[in-house]
Design an enzyme around this catalytic site. Structure first.
Site, PDB file in Angstrom:
ATOM      1  N   ARG A 113     -21.665   9.022 -14.946  1.00 36.49           N
ATOM      2  CA  ARG A 113     -22.332   8.238 -13.880  1.00 36.49           C
ATOM      3  C   ARG A 113     -22.171   6.727 -14.050  1.00 36.49           C
ATOM      4  NH1 ARG A 113     -26.605  11.870 -14.525  1.00 36.49           N
ATOM      5  NH2 ARG A 113     -26.499  13.572 -13.032  1.00 36.49           N
TER       6      ARG A 113
ATOM      7  N   LYS B 262     -15.325  -2.744  -5.736  1.00 36.99           N
ATOM      8  CA  LYS B 262     -14.866  -1.530  -5.054  1.00 36.99           C
ATOM      9  C   LYS B 262     -13.745  -0.893  -5.858  1.00 36.99           C
ATOM     10  CE  LYS B 262     -15.140  -2.612  -0.160  1.00 36.99           C
ATOM     11  NZ  LYS B 262     -14.236  -2.532   0.997  1.00 36.99           N
TER      12      LYS B 262
ATOM     13  N   GLU C 238      -2.780 -11.854   0.469  1.00 34.59           N
ATOM     14  CA  GLU C 238      -4.236 -11.659   0.433  1.00 34.59           C
ATOM     15  C   GLU C 238      -4.962 -13.009   0.332  1.00 34.59           C
ATOM     16  OE1 GLU C 238      -5.905  -8.954   1.061  1.00 34.59           O
ATOM     17  OE2 GLU C 238      -4.812  -7.189   0.341  1.00 34.59           O
TER      18      GLU C 238
ATOM     19  N   LYS D 141     -13.962 -14.946  -2.011  1.00 30.25           N
ATOM     20  CA  LYS D 141     -14.370 -13.530  -1.941  1.00 30.25           C
ATOM     21  C   LYS D 141     -15.771 -13.339  -2.514  1.00 30.25           C
ATOM     22  CE  LYS D 141     -13.069  -8.771  -2.673  1.00 30.25           C
ATOM     23  NZ  LYS D 141     -12.053  -7.779  -3.003  1.00 30.25           N
TER      24      LYS D 141
ATOM     25  N   GLU E 186     -20.881  -4.043   2.419  1.00 28.08           N
ATOM     26  CA  GLU E 186     -20.049  -4.065   3.613  1.00 28.08           C
ATOM     27  C   GLU E 186     -20.739  -3.519   4.855  1.00 28.08           C
ATOM     28  OE1 GLU E 186     -15.991  -3.033   2.748  1.00 28.08           O
ATOM     29  OE2 GLU E 186     -15.634  -2.653   4.873  1.00 28.08           O
TER      30      GLU E 186
ATOM     31  N   ARG F  85     -18.820  -8.623   5.012  1.00 27.75           N
ATOM     32  CA  ARG F  85     -17.736  -8.243   4.088  1.00 27.75           C
ATOM     33  C   ARG F  85     -16.564  -7.604   4.819  1.00 27.75           C
ATOM     34  NH1 ARG F  85     -18.302  -5.585  -1.991  1.00 27.75           N
ATOM     35  NH2 ARG F  85     -16.075  -5.421  -2.383  1.00 27.75           N
TER      36      ARG F  85
ATOM     37  N   ASN G 225     -11.323  -7.010   5.535  1.00 27.28           N
ATOM     38  CA  ASN G 225     -10.417  -5.970   6.055  1.00 27.28           C
ATOM     39  C   ASN G 225      -9.441  -6.511   7.093  1.00 27.28           C
ATOM     40  OD1 ASN G 225     -11.645  -3.994   4.527  1.00 27.28           O
ATOM     41  ND2 ASN G 225     -13.256  -3.728   6.053  1.00 27.28           N
TER      42      ASN G 225
ATOM     43  N   HIS H 198      -6.112  -4.938   7.389  1.00 26.66           N
ATOM     44  CA  HIS H 198      -6.052  -3.703   6.603  1.00 26.66           C
ATOM     45  C   HIS H 198      -6.106  -2.437   7.451  1.00 26.66           C
ATOM     46  CE1 HIS H 198      -6.428  -6.478   3.344  1.00 26.66           C
ATOM     47  NE2 HIS H 198      -6.411  -5.515   2.444  1.00 26.66           N
TER      48      HIS H 198
ATOM     49  N   HIS I  37      -3.278  -0.292   6.079  1.00 24.46           N
ATOM     50  CA  HIS I  37      -3.455   0.991   5.389  1.00 24.46           C
ATOM     51  C   HIS I  37      -2.713   2.106   6.114  1.00 24.46           C
ATOM     52  CE1 HIS I  37      -7.335  -0.230   3.045  1.00 24.46           C
ATOM     53  NE2 HIS I  37      -6.230  -0.593   2.441  1.00 24.46           N
TER      54      HIS I  37
ATOM     55  N   HIS J 271       1.591  -3.331  -0.660  1.00 26.10           N
ATOM     56  CA  HIS J 271       0.290  -3.438   0.002  1.00 26.10           C
ATOM     57  C   HIS J 271       0.174  -4.770   0.775  1.00 26.10           C
ATOM     58  CE1 HIS J 271      -4.011  -2.984   0.663  1.00 26.10           C
ATOM     59  NE2 HIS J 271      -4.201  -4.176   0.129  1.00 26.10           N
TER      60      HIS J 271
HETATM   61  N1  LIG Z   1     -10.511  -2.429  -4.881  1.00 24.49           N
HETATM   62  C1  LIG Z   1     -10.250  -3.415  -4.058  1.00 24.49           C
HETATM   63  O1  LIG Z   1     -11.142  -4.144  -3.625  1.00 24.49           O
HETATM   64  C2  LIG Z   1      -8.819  -3.668  -3.640  1.00 24.49           C
HETATM   65  C3  LIG Z   1      -8.505  -4.821  -2.905  1.00 24.49           C
HETATM   66  C4  LIG Z   1      -7.168  -5.050  -2.577  1.00 24.49           C
HETATM   67  C5  LIG Z   1      -6.189  -4.146  -2.952  1.00 24.49           C
HETATM   68  N2  LIG Z   1      -6.537  -3.029  -3.649  1.00 24.49           N
HETATM   69  C6  LIG Z   1      -5.512  -2.059  -4.069  1.00 24.49           C
HETATM   70  O2  LIG Z   1      -4.605  -2.688  -4.948  1.00 24.49           O
HETATM   71  C7  LIG Z   1      -3.357  -1.984  -4.887  1.00 24.49           C
HETATM   72  C8  LIG Z   1      -2.215  -2.964  -4.841  1.00 24.49           C
HETATM   73  O3  LIG Z   1      -2.256  -3.738  -6.010  1.00 24.49           O
HETATM   74  P1  LIG Z   1      -0.980  -4.543  -6.534  1.00 24.49           P
HETATM   75  O4  LIG Z   1      -0.373  -5.286  -5.428  1.00 24.49           O
HETATM   76  O5  LIG Z   1      -1.409  -5.269  -7.736  1.00 24.49           O
HETATM   77  O6  LIG Z   1       0.089  -3.396  -6.859  1.00 24.49           O
HETATM   78  P2  LIG Z   1       0.301  -2.427  -8.109  1.00 24.49           P
HETATM   79  O7  LIG Z   1      -0.922  -2.250  -8.897  1.00 24.49           O
HETATM   80  O8  LIG Z   1       0.967  -1.240  -7.554  1.00 24.49           O
HETATM   81  O9  LIG Z   1       1.333  -3.234  -9.025  1.00 24.49           O
HETATM   82  C9  LIG Z   1       2.575  -3.579  -8.473  1.00 24.49           C
HETATM   83  C10 LIG Z   1       3.695  -3.515  -9.507  1.00 24.49           C
HETATM   84  O10 LIG Z   1       3.635  -4.677 -10.308  1.00 24.49           O
HETATM   85  C11 LIG Z   1       3.867  -4.332 -11.660  1.00 24.49           C
HETATM   86  N3  LIG Z   1       3.209  -5.331 -12.473  1.00 24.49           N
HETATM   87  C12 LIG Z   1       1.884  -5.516 -12.644  1.00 24.49           C
HETATM   88  N4  LIG Z   1       1.668  -6.611 -13.364  1.00 24.49           N
HETATM   89  C13 LIG Z   1       2.880  -7.132 -13.683  1.00 24.49           C
HETATM   90  C14 LIG Z   1       3.306  -8.288 -14.384  1.00 24.49           C
HETATM   91  N5  LIG Z   1       2.436  -9.151 -14.877  1.00 24.49           N
HETATM   92  N6  LIG Z   1       4.635  -8.492 -14.495  1.00 24.49           N
HETATM   93  C15 LIG Z   1       5.538  -7.641 -13.941  1.00 24.49           C
HETATM   94  N7  LIG Z   1       5.199  -6.553 -13.247  1.00 24.49           N
HETATM   95  C16 LIG Z   1       3.870  -6.316 -13.109  1.00 24.49           C
HETATM   96  C17 LIG Z   1       3.291  -2.963 -11.784  1.00 24.49           C
HETATM   97  O11 LIG Z   1       3.847  -2.292 -12.879  1.00 24.49           O
HETATM   98  C18 LIG Z   1       3.653  -2.346 -10.447  1.00 24.49           C
HETATM   99  O12 LIG Z   1       4.933  -1.776 -10.501  1.00 24.49           O
HETATM  100  C19 LIG Z   1      -3.422  -1.097  -3.666  1.00 24.49           C
HETATM  101  O13 LIG Z   1      -3.591   0.240  -4.070  1.00 24.49           O
HETATM  102  C20 LIG Z   1      -4.660  -1.574  -2.933  1.00 24.49           C
HETATM  103  O14 LIG Z   1      -5.291  -0.560  -2.202  1.00 24.49           O
HETATM  104  C21 LIG Z   1      -7.822  -2.794  -4.006  1.00 24.49           C
END
Ligand SMILES: NC(=O)c1ccc[n+]([C@@H]2O[C@H](COP(=O)([O-])OP(=O)(O)OC[C@H]3O[C@@H](n4cnc5c(N)ncnc54)[C@H](O)[C@@H]3O)[C@@H](O)[C@H]2O)c1
Length: 364
Positions: free
Chosen positions: A123, A145, A187, A228, A238, A242, A246, A249, A253, A266
């Site tokens: 939990r 989130k 972003e 943020k 949200e 908040r 989006n 998005h 998405h 993304h």
């Molecule tokens: N929880 C939230 O509030 C929230 C908000 C926005 C996005 N997201 C999520 O985040 C995800 C996208 O995140 P992302 O863009 O970081 O992509 P990702 O986590 O897929 O990483 C992208 C790539 O970058 C590589 N990488 C990471 N750090 C590196 C570094 N320092 N040097 C070289 N390569 C590196 C990784 O190995 C991967 O191949 C999506 O799933 C999205 O839904 C979540």
């Protein structure tokens, strides 16, 4: 303690301490006290761990009672129920207790699956994010989130579970491919466009410099986090404001869920989503100049061409979006720089606009 910008996010269950600095030693320094004497489970993916893991987290390993690195598949492939179940089992087998520590080390995908597992195992166990992509530093790691996806339904299963710490060391961004860096900047553009007109103007001035190798990005990351944090503190779950996060998005998405894996990052999908939401907003009285300014910034971030996609599956994904209610999705539509509205739109209006958009995104 190394030099860093320090921020706080206050929420119903406590406070998240955020540190943004340059050097990789920042993570160990910020987390050592919190992790000392505890079982620490690091959720990461192999390529990221090999690049930066030891340099960032050796100081944590030295003080933890145990230190286990749990590798998950790279990228979106990590965000599945199977990967989450595997992590729960590995943490259990490793002696994970309510006061153990989960540290996510990677991009937003690693942060999401690791945050989801930390929020649900026993939990909820204490969590820290050490984001290594720009997107995760400015956005995904902030706000509590965490979600995993189901086939065709991005982020469909999730929790609110705030990290105790977020540590962003901008030196790790030096190894990020330029395409990933640009996707992360999308972003920042999103947050700046609707929340922070000054940051928006600053991006217009300094975007090219921020993309250059060796750029100082500490100020950028801290400014985006600050924008943020303000929204999340005012609307933690949200129910209203908040939603602004989006922007882009709803279609973003849907593109991610319906295109082949990896076709768009993304941030790139969100860039198209923002352009589409802006086209919808144009019919409802959008401040003159907004579209030109947003379009100018997004063009400088150079997303790949929109792959061919059919309208019907996109509409199905939009309606299945987790933000949608029984009467359809809520669209975040800009009304000007720093201003927006939430709107429900007739399905036919969205379908017509989408048909025109997928045909020719640039002309919309
Ligand atoms: N929880 C939230 O509030 C929230 C908000 C926005 C996005 N997201 C999520 O985040 C995800 C996208 O995140 P992302 O863009 O970081 O992509 P990702 O986590 O897929 O990483 C992208 C790539 O970058 C590589 N990488 C990471 N750090 C590196 C570094 N320092 N040097 C070289 N390569 C590196 C990784 O190995 C991967 O191949 C999506 O799933 C999205 O839904 C979540």
């Amino acid at each position: 303690m190394p030099e860093a910008e320090r921020l706080e996010l206050r929420h119903a269950t406590g406070v998240t301490e955020l540190a943004v600095g340059r050097g990789r030693e920042l993570a160990g320094a910020a987390l050592a006290g919190w992790a000392a004497g505890r079982a620490v489970f690091v959720v990461t993916s192999a390529p990221i761990w090999e690049l930066h893991g030891r340099a960032c987290l050796d100081a944590v390993a030295e003080v933890a009672s145990s230190f286990e690195v749990l590798a998950v598949p790279d990228g979106e492939a990590a965000k599945t129920p199977e990967v989450a179940a595997g992590l729960w089992q590995r943490i259990l087998a490793g002696g994970g207790k309510r006061d153990s520590r989960v540290v996510t080390f990677g991009g937003g995908a690693v942060g999401d699956v690791g945050g989801f597992v930390a929020g649900t195992y026993m939990r909820g166990v204490p969590l820290a994010h050490v984001p290594t992509t720009l997107l995760a530093q400015v956005d995904a790691a902030v706000g509590g989130k965490a979600a995993i996806s189901l086939p065709g339904a991005k982020n469909a299963v999730g929790v609110f579970h705030h990290p105790r710490h977020v540590v962003a060391a901008t030196a790790v961004l030096e190894t990020l491919p330029p395409r990933q860096l640009k996707a992360g900047l999308v972003e920042v553009v999103k947050a700046a466009a609707l929340l922070d007109p000054r940051l928006f103007a600053e991006l217009e001035r300094s975007l090219d410099g921020l993309l250059a190798a060796g750029a100082d990005r500490v100020g950028l990351v801290a400014a985006a986090q600050r924008a943020k944090i303000g929204v999340v503190e005012r609307d933690p779950e949200e129910h209203g404001e908040r939603r602004v996060l989006n922007f882009g998005h709803t279609l973003g998405h849907a593109l991610e869920a319906s295109l082949p894996p990896g076709a768009l990052l993304h941030g790139e999908a969100v860039a198209y989503g923002m352009a589409f939401a802006t086209a919808l907003a144009r019919r409802r009285g959008l401040e003159a100049g907004f579209e030109r300014r947003l379009g100018g910034l997004l063009a400088r971030l150079d997303p790949p061409p929109l792959p061919a996609c059919a309208v019907a599956p996109l509409l199905r994904c939009i309606e299945r979006d987790k933000k949608a209610r029984h009467d359809g999705p809520v669209w975040v539509l800009p009304t000007g720089v720093g201003a927006w509205e939430a709107a429900r739109l007739p399905r036919s209006e969205v379908a017509d606009a989408l048909a025109a958009f997928v045909e020719s995104p640039a002309a919309c």
